[in-house]
Write an enzyme that holds these catalytic residues in place. Structure first.
Site, PDB file in Angstrom:
ATOM      1  N   LYS A   1       0.839  -1.202   0.000  1.00 41.89           N
ATOM      2  CA  LYS A   1       0.000   0.000   0.000  1.00 41.89           C
ATOM      3  C   LYS A   1       0.877   1.255   0.000  1.00 41.89           C
ATOM      4  O   LYS A   1       1.992   1.220   0.525  1.00 41.89           O
ATOM      5  CB  LYS A   1      -0.839   0.040   1.288  1.00 41.89           C
TER       6      LYS A   1
ATOM      7  N   ARG B   1     -10.456 -11.216   1.797  1.00 40.27           N
ATOM      8  CA  ARG B   1     -11.287 -12.270   1.210  1.00 40.27           C
ATOM      9  C   ARG B   1     -10.584 -13.608   1.247  1.00 40.27           C
ATOM     10  O   ARG B   1     -11.228 -14.654   1.325  1.00 40.27           O
ATOM     11  CB  ARG B   1     -11.696 -11.860  -0.217  1.00 40.27           C
TER      12      ARG B   1
HETATM   13  N1  BES Z   1      -8.226  -3.507   4.349  1.00 42.00           N
HETATM   14  C1  BES Z   1      -8.344  -3.106   3.000  1.00 42.00           C
HETATM   15  C2  BES Z   1      -9.629  -2.329   2.733  1.00 42.00           C
HETATM   16  C3  BES Z   1      -9.755  -0.975   3.392  1.00 42.00           C
HETATM   17  C4  BES Z   1      -9.349   0.155   2.734  1.00 42.00           C
HETATM   18  C5  BES Z   1     -10.342  -0.842   4.621  1.00 42.00           C
HETATM   19  C6  BES Z   1      -9.489   1.403   3.326  1.00 42.00           C
HETATM   20  C7  BES Z   1     -10.496   0.405   5.226  1.00 42.00           C
HETATM   21  C8  BES Z   1     -10.071   1.524   4.565  1.00 42.00           C
HETATM   22  C9  BES Z   1      -8.350  -4.331   2.087  1.00 42.00           C
HETATM   23  O1  BES Z   1      -7.567  -5.390   2.498  1.00 42.00           O
HETATM   24  C10 BES Z   1      -7.812  -3.886   0.767  1.00 42.00           C
HETATM   25  O2  BES Z   1      -6.677  -3.516   0.719  1.00 42.00           O
HETATM   26  N2  BES Z   1      -8.632  -3.940  -0.273  1.00 42.00           N
HETATM   27  C11 BES Z   1      -8.240  -3.533  -1.570  1.00 42.00           C
HETATM   28  C12 BES Z   1      -8.781  -4.533  -2.534  1.00 42.00           C
HETATM   29  C13 BES Z   1      -8.272  -4.337  -3.940  1.00 42.00           C
HETATM   30  C14 BES Z   1      -6.803  -4.648  -4.005  1.00 42.00           C
HETATM   31  C15 BES Z   1      -9.051  -5.252  -4.854  1.00 42.00           C
HETATM   32  C16 BES Z   1      -8.818  -2.154  -1.826  1.00 42.00           C
HETATM   33  O3  BES Z   1      -9.947  -1.896  -1.402  1.00 42.00           O
HETATM   34  O4  BES Z   1      -8.125  -1.341  -2.411  1.00 42.00           O
HETATM   35 MN    MN Z   2      -5.563  -5.207   1.871  1.00 44.28          MN
END
Ligand code: BES
Ligand code: MN
Ligand code: ZN
Length: 510
Positions: A274, A348
């Site tokens: 990230k 997931r």
């Molecule tokens: N934990 C994150 C989602 C999230 C983002 C929660 C911001 C709270 C605030 C999750 O694991 C994630 O990173 N999801 C990705 C999925 C994508 C790579 C398909 C996302 O939402 O960007």
């Molecule tokens: Mn994530």
């Protein structure tokens, strides 16, 4: 904080402040009217001057040092016609926060006459609101400035059904403390909130409530074929923990509700790292799991007649040397293979094996909660979580139960189109479906592991923690989904305290 009930002589109560309600119609009744008379019409004056109009959580403080209650805090309840028991949480929460800031330690809170018809539910919400009003964020500070939290809150409820009040307060305390547990777990930073620590917290809940808790390690997960869960854990130096909490409230029944919560104790994104901006918030990526552990605490305390299993797959998502790489293919415990396109779509992956395990245990209904997608925050902001299901009747029931708790969920569809987006060229599924409908492609992915069991998925990415405080609640983690989970369990057990329309249930639990 202690929450007590007093039925008589409200004006004789010794307290740092007496809190009285006023609806937006400005009519003073009950304790407020008696008080107004005792104080020579001061409340009438305040209302006439429009200093306060009775809007929800509007407040006005009046000093009355000759009287045993010392101060009066007039608090708005909003529109009388829109009154529902939930308003009591906001009323009590706003009063406790406002008086805490003013260093008042003991307060008496008068319930409005409207609350008599729903005594149990109103007492429950008032207790919950008082207990969750503050959030202690100072535990890591060397010289903490602790928030001033009222030590005693006495609910003034003249002419109310005493048994209903007691039952309501007990429930409100159990829920309030569970909400605070979930928030405390969420606040704990990733270096302390490891999967092992999360497991210990679950064990502590087990010990305190009699719920049986099993902590499974990576070797066990491997023996179960949980390759999807383990593919997330393998990039981390911290061993994962697969937490299972079992409450048997109705041993003769085959019904089993599974509550499943995402327990990513820190989400770096893994190899699909990230960006740094706000990455620290990813300590909150275990809020679904914290909600399960905390809800199990309330369930173990309240003892409803229902079998409930809480499942939390807990691990970090780190880019260590053994980490899963984009393109890797892993196998979940139902035999399905998953092409990991993006290691940041890890929630997931851990939920896939947890949902399979819920089915293996014989779950007859499943609800999961997860801070799953940033797309959910884009769609609904911080105003509501997304709710998605494979079963119309179950999600309709769930939404009806959740609404009066104050936790907001908005249903979104689960069209086959989203399932198509998750098809891999080389494996059974891939773990991302591109930018369109990110919350729903994630849900479509999960659906493959739930199979036919009635299931509701809650994406709480936007509601598990918030940036802004309200009059009745601190900013930070909110304790979502504890309230909805407990209310669901109570309803499935046949003993709901609040009805879908927000009113109390019929005579039995008024
Ligand atoms: N934990 C994150 C989602 C999230 C983002 C929660 C911001 C709270 C605030 C999750 O694991 C994630 O990173 N999801 C990705 C999925 C994508 C790579 C398909 C996302 O939402 O960007
Ligand atoms: Mn994530
Ligand atoms: Zn995540």
């Amino acid at each position: 904080m202690q929450v007590r009930i007093a039925a008589d002589a409200p004006l004789e109560v010794r307290a740092g402040a007496l809190v009285v309600p006023v609806f937006s119609d400005g009519k003073l009744e009950g304790v407020a009217a008696a008080l107004d008379a005792a104080l020579g019409g001061v409340l009438t004056d305040v209302l006439a001057s429009k200093e306060i109009s009775g809007k929800l959580a509007e407040m006005s403080l009046i000093h009355a040092k000759e009287h045993p209650f010392r101060r009066v805090l007039l608090v708005g309840l909003g529109d009388r016609a829109a009154f529902e028991p939930l308003v009591m949480a906001r009323y009590a929460g706003a009063a406790v926060r406002s008086l805490g800031h003013r260093n008042v330690g003991e307060i008496a809170v008068a319930l409005p006459l409207e609350a008599r018809a729903h005594a149990a539910a109103c007492a429950s919400f008032a207790a919950e609101g008082a207990i969750t009003a503050h959030l202690d964020t100072t535990i890591y500070q060397e010289k903490p400035e602790k928030p001033n939290v009222a030590t005693v809150v006495t609910l003034l409820a003249e002419g109310f059904d005493a048994e209903a009040l007691t039952r309501g307060v007990e429930r409100g305390i159990a829920i309030g403390e569970a909400v605070n547990l979930a928030r405390r777990l969420a606040l704990t930073p990733g270096n302390d909130m490891t999967p092992a620590h999360m497991a210990q917290q679950a064990q502590a809940v087990g010990k305190a409530t009699g719920i049986s808790v099993e902590i499974h390690d990576a070797a066990w997960a491997k023996s179960q074929g949980m390759g999807s869960f383990l593919s997330v854990a393998q990039g981390s130096a911290q061993p994962p923990a697969f937490i299972v909490m079992t409450y048997r409230g109705d041993p003769s029944s085959k019904e089993l509700l599974a509550l499943v919560g995402k327990g990513i104790t820190f989400d770096t994104g893994g190899i699909s790292l990230k960006p740094p901006e706000r990455m620290e918030e990813m300590k909150y990526d275990m809020c679904g799991g914290a909600g399960v552990i905390a809800a199990m605490q309330a369930i173990g305390t309240l003892k409803p007649k229902l079998n409930v299993v809480g499942i939390v797959p807990a691990t970090e998502n780190m880019p260590g040397e053994a980490a899963t790489k984009p393109g890797d293919i892993v196998r979940a415990s139902n035999g399905m293979t998953i092409e990991v396109i993006n290691t940041d779509a890890e929630g997931r992956l851990v939920l896939a094996d947890a949902l399979c395990y819920a089915n293996k245990l014989g779950a007859t209904k499943i609800v999961d909660a997860a801070t799953l997608t940033g797309a959910c925050v884009i769609a609904l902001g911080h105003a509501a979580g997304a709710a998605v299901s494979n079963d119309d009747a179950f999600i309709t029931q769930f939404l009806g139960i959740a609404k009066p708790t104050g936790e907001r969920y908005w249903q979104m569809p689960l069209y086959d189109d989203y399932t198509k987006q998750m098809k891999s060229d080389i494996a059974d599924l891939k773990n991302t479906g591109g930018r369109p409908a990110g919350t729903l492609t994630a849900a479509a992915f999960l659906k493959a592991f739930v199979d036919k069991t009635p299931w509701v998925h809650l994406d709480i990415a936007g509601t598990a923690y918030v940036d802004n405080e309200t009059a009745w609640q601190a900013k930070g983690p909110t304790g979502t989904p504890v309230r909805a989970f407990v209310a669901l369990v109570e309803t499935l057990a046949g003993t709901p305290m609040i009805h879908a329309n927000g009113a109390a249930t019929a005579r039995a639990s008024v």
